[in-house]
Design an enzyme around this catalytic site. Sequence first.
Site, mmCIF file in Angstrom:
data_model
loop_
_atom_site.group_PDB
_atom_site.id
_atom_site.type_symbol
_atom_site.label_atom_id
_atom_site.label_comp_id
_atom_site.label_asym_id
_atom_site.label_seq_id
_atom_site.Cartn_x
_atom_site.Cartn_y
_atom_site.Cartn_z
ATOM 1 C CB SER A 31 -0.856 -0.026 1.271
ATOM 2 O OG SER A 31 -1.479 1.212 1.472
ATOM 3 C CE1 TYR A 68 -4.083 -2.830 5.672
ATOM 4 C CE2 TYR A 68 -3.568 -0.524 5.232
ATOM 5 C CZ TYR A 68 -3.823 -1.807 4.773
ATOM 6 O OH TYR A 68 -3.779 -2.066 3.421
ATOM 7 C CE LYS A 113 -1.290 -5.001 3.894
ATOM 8 N NZ LYS A 113 -1.622 -5.987 2.885
HETATM 9 P P1 NAD Z 1 -10.907 -7.147 1.212
HETATM 10 O O1 NAD Z 1 -11.168 -7.144 2.680
HETATM 11 O O2 NAD Z 1 -12.036 -6.904 0.300
HETATM 12 O O3 NAD Z 1 -10.238 -8.540 0.792
HETATM 13 C C1 NAD Z 1 -9.404 -9.266 1.654
HETATM 14 C C2 NAD Z 1 -9.888 -10.707 1.655
HETATM 15 O O4 NAD Z 1 -9.038 -11.455 2.507
HETATM 16 C C3 NAD Z 1 -11.311 -10.844 2.213
HETATM 17 O O5 NAD Z 1 -12.100 -11.618 1.340
HETATM 18 C C4 NAD Z 1 -11.122 -11.532 3.566
HETATM 19 O O6 NAD Z 1 -12.213 -12.379 3.867
HETATM 20 C C5 NAD Z 1 -9.814 -12.286 3.355
HETATM 21 N N1 NAD Z 1 -9.037 -12.491 4.578
HETATM 22 C C6 NAD Z 1 -8.717 -11.579 5.543
HETATM 23 N N2 NAD Z 1 -7.971 -12.159 6.499
HETATM 24 C C7 NAD Z 1 -7.777 -13.454 6.113
HETATM 25 C C8 NAD Z 1 -7.094 -14.559 6.679
HETATM 26 N N3 NAD Z 1 -6.446 -14.453 7.851
HETATM 27 N N4 NAD Z 1 -7.108 -15.745 6.026
HETATM 28 C C9 NAD Z 1 -7.760 -15.878 4.837
HETATM 29 N N5 NAD Z 1 -8.439 -14.861 4.264
HETATM 30 C C10 NAD Z 1 -8.448 -13.665 4.890
HETATM 31 O O7 NAD Z 1 -9.725 -6.116 0.958
HETATM 32 P P2 NAD Z 1 -9.179 -5.561 -0.428
HETATM 33 O O8 NAD Z 1 -9.539 -4.135 -0.535
HETATM 34 O O9 NAD Z 1 -9.493 -6.471 -1.525
HETATM 35 O O10 NAD Z 1 -7.620 -5.605 -0.115
HETATM 36 C C11 NAD Z 1 -6.829 -6.692 -0.551
HETATM 37 C C12 NAD Z 1 -5.394 -6.429 -0.159
HETATM 38 O O11 NAD Z 1 -4.954 -5.197 -0.718
HETATM 39 C C13 NAD Z 1 -5.159 -6.309 1.346
HETATM 40 O O12 NAD Z 1 -3.932 -6.945 1.643
HETATM 41 C C14 NAD Z 1 -5.071 -4.833 1.574
HETATM 42 O O13 NAD Z 1 -4.266 -4.530 2.685
HETATM 43 C C15 NAD Z 1 -4.404 -4.369 0.285
HETATM 44 N N6 NAD Z 1 -4.704 -2.976 -0.046
HETATM 45 C C16 NAD Z 1 -6.000 -2.581 -0.199
HETATM 46 C C17 NAD Z 1 -6.262 -1.250 -0.503
HETATM 47 C C18 NAD Z 1 -7.687 -0.762 -0.631
HETATM 48 O O14 NAD Z 1 -7.901 0.443 -0.474
HETATM 49 N N7 NAD Z 1 -8.648 -1.607 -0.926
HETATM 50 C C19 NAD Z 1 -5.208 -0.341 -0.687
HETATM 51 C C20 NAD Z 1 -3.904 -0.801 -0.531
HETATM 52 C C21 NAD Z 1 -3.656 -2.129 -0.227
HETATM 53 C C1 WQD Z 2 -9.645 9.596 0.735
HETATM 54 C C2 WQD Z 2 -9.897 11.071 0.971
HETATM 55 C C3 WQD Z 2 -10.240 11.619 3.279
HETATM 56 C C4 WQD Z 2 -14.007 9.438 3.732
HETATM 57 C C5 WQD Z 2 -6.948 4.633 2.872
HETATM 58 C C6 WQD Z 2 -5.966 3.932 3.770
HETATM 59 C C7 WQD Z 2 -4.746 3.541 3.002
HETATM 60 C C8 WQD Z 2 -5.100 2.742 1.749
HETATM 61 C C9 WQD Z 2 -6.128 3.443 0.945
HETATM 62 C C10 WQD Z 2 -5.060 0.394 2.231
HETATM 63 C C11 WQD Z 2 -9.159 11.620 2.193
HETATM 64 C C12 WQD Z 2 -11.495 11.894 2.476
HETATM 65 C C13 WQD Z 2 -12.844 9.985 3.219
HETATM 66 C C14 WQD Z 2 -15.079 10.288 4.099
HETATM 67 C C15 WQD Z 2 -13.763 12.178 3.389
HETATM 68 N N1 WQD Z 2 -5.677 1.481 2.067
HETATM 69 N N2 WQD Z 2 -12.731 11.341 3.057
HETATM 70 N N3 WQD Z 2 -14.911 11.639 3.910
HETATM 71 O O1 WQD Z 2 -7.257 7.768 3.611
HETATM 72 O O2 WQD Z 2 -6.289 7.939 1.283
HETATM 73 O O3 WQD Z 2 -6.356 5.796 2.377
HETATM 74 O O4 WQD Z 2 -7.251 3.782 1.771
HETATM 75 O O5 WQD Z 2 -3.882 0.200 2.210
HETATM 76 O O6 WQD Z 2 -3.948 2.782 3.847
HETATM 77 O O7 WQD Z 2 -5.607 4.817 4.822
HETATM 78 O O8 WQD Z 2 -8.495 6.810 1.608
HETATM 79 O O9 WQD Z 2 -10.824 6.760 0.888
HETATM 80 O O10 WQD Z 2 -10.322 6.871 3.357
HETATM 81 O O11 WQD Z 2 -9.893 8.871 1.943
HETATM 82 O O12 WQD Z 2 -13.662 13.403 3.261
HETATM 83 O O13 WQD Z 2 -16.128 9.853 4.602
HETATM 84 O O14 WQD Z 2 -11.296 11.250 1.238
HETATM 85 O O15 WQD Z 2 -10.036 12.592 4.267
HETATM 86 O O16 WQD Z 2 -8.781 12.933 1.888
HETATM 87 P P1 WQD Z 2 -7.077 7.185 2.279
HETATM 88 P P2 WQD Z 2 -9.962 7.257 1.972
#
Ligand code: NAD
Ligand code: WQD
Length: 366
Positions: free
Chosen positions: A148, A174, A178
């Site tokens: 991330s 969190y 990562k």
């Molecule tokens: P998500 O929660 O939709 O998907 C994660 C999946 O993993 C879920 O289906 C959950 O049931 C499963 N899971 C969680 N813990 C588990 C475990 N211990 N064993 C087996 N399965 C498990 O999340 P996502 O948005 O698809 O994110 C996927 C990956 O991408 C994560 O590693 C997250 O940290 C990373 N990521 C997501 C975002 C985002 O904003 N969505 C941004 C950056 C990184």
């Molecule tokens: C985006 C913008 C908020 C909600 C998060 C995680 C990061 C990564 C991506 C996993 C910001 C604003 C949001 C609301 C708002 N995930 N906002 N009202 O914070 O960039 O990142 O998701 O790895 O680790 O922290 O994403 O979508 O929460 O926010 O004004 O109800 O929207 O302040 O400027 P963020 P976000």
Amino acid sequence: MRPLANGATMRPSILVTGGAGYVGSHTVIALLEREGEYSNYDIVVVDNLVNAYSRAPNEKKPESIRVIEELTNKTIHFYPLDIRDAEGLSIVFENHSIDCVIHFAALKAVGESVEKPLEYYQANITGTCTLFEVMRKYGVYKLVYSSSCTVYGEPERLPLDEGHPTGRTLTSPYGRSKYFCEEIMKDLCTSDKKWMVISLRYFNPVGAHRSGRIGEDPSGIPNNLMPFIAQVAVGRLSELKVFGNDYNTVDGTGVRDYIHVEDLAEGHVKAIKLFQQPGFNGFHAVNLGTGTGYSVLQMIAAFEAASGRKIPYKIVGRRSGDIAANYADVSLSHRMLGWRATRTLDDMCADTWRWQSSNPNGFKKV
Ligand code: NAD
Ligand code: WQD
């Protein structure tokens, strides 16, 4: 292909942990849609369903996987399994000839991680180490990891390139989980040259599959901006709170690099191709973003245009831990993966709206 006792061979497989979730499910469909390239590979998903919906407790597959099978007319091997379960994972590696692993499974709610750090470190770090142990036991060293942009913390410079320091100003367990996993993977690659690790640092994934049949399905009130806006548009929530309008940005609201989840998924498909390059090994971190930032108010305007719905909002104070702006330097992803995001902000909003308006309650039908 692994030979079987009867002389036949097992098809090579791609193991996708967390493949029933948001990014994982879109990556699974992207792999299955690649006619020719991965058609001789089986897709094996393990997911403990902590954040994926199943229609009934006795339903064999979660809804996202079931819908993908329907859309692609292909079968996915699904195991309802926690990645901390080494024995269970070993059975998966025994049953399939795993060629590489795409590791999505993790807990991802930033706020919740502050309240439950142990649960987050358990799932995200212990779970990841258990997976690596089982991979090593079965001689599988090819890994794509879901990292991330959060590992960069407060940006020292923009755009964020992969050489930017990581781990310095992280504000949540969190984010630290990562970062720690990346450090663990670097150590693994130092210890044994067989490891090939691509850590994809996602910026802000949004959007949904163009079919409108799979998409982001947060449980409870969404923490992230796009699903919150979508639920206001569809009438599930009454108003968006905009967290701060006094940042040093184009209009004072936070700026982020939103990326369409289908572009992100295709980034994974490109990443696993690198494993075929002769001599490829070691740890590689690569940003997946568009390189362009949009403010919260720009996101609201774009979503209103795509949906034809008004998004009522109120400006409130800043959210703790938020940064003013971030966006990716995407040159390494172009050079190394031969990949770039092609979908526009309008596509992101239109596809989110198609998913949200045809599935107002996500995968739950009632
Ligand atoms: P998500 O929660 O939709 O998907 C994660 C999946 O993993 C879920 O289906 C959950 O049931 C499963 N899971 C969680 N813990 C588990 C475990 N211990 N064993 C087996 N399965 C498990 O999340 P996502 O948005 O698809 O994110 C996927 C990956 O991408 C994560 O590693 C997250 O940290 C990373 N990521 C997501 C975002 C985002 O904003 N969505 C941004 C950056 C990184
Ligand atoms: C985006 C913008 C908020 C909600 C998060 C995680 C990061 C990564 C991506 C996993 C910001 C604003 C949001 C609301 C708002 N995930 N906002 N009202 O914070 O960039 O990142 O998701 O790895 O680790 O922290 O994403 O979508 O929460 O926010 O004004 O109800 O929207 O302040 O400027 P963020 P976000």
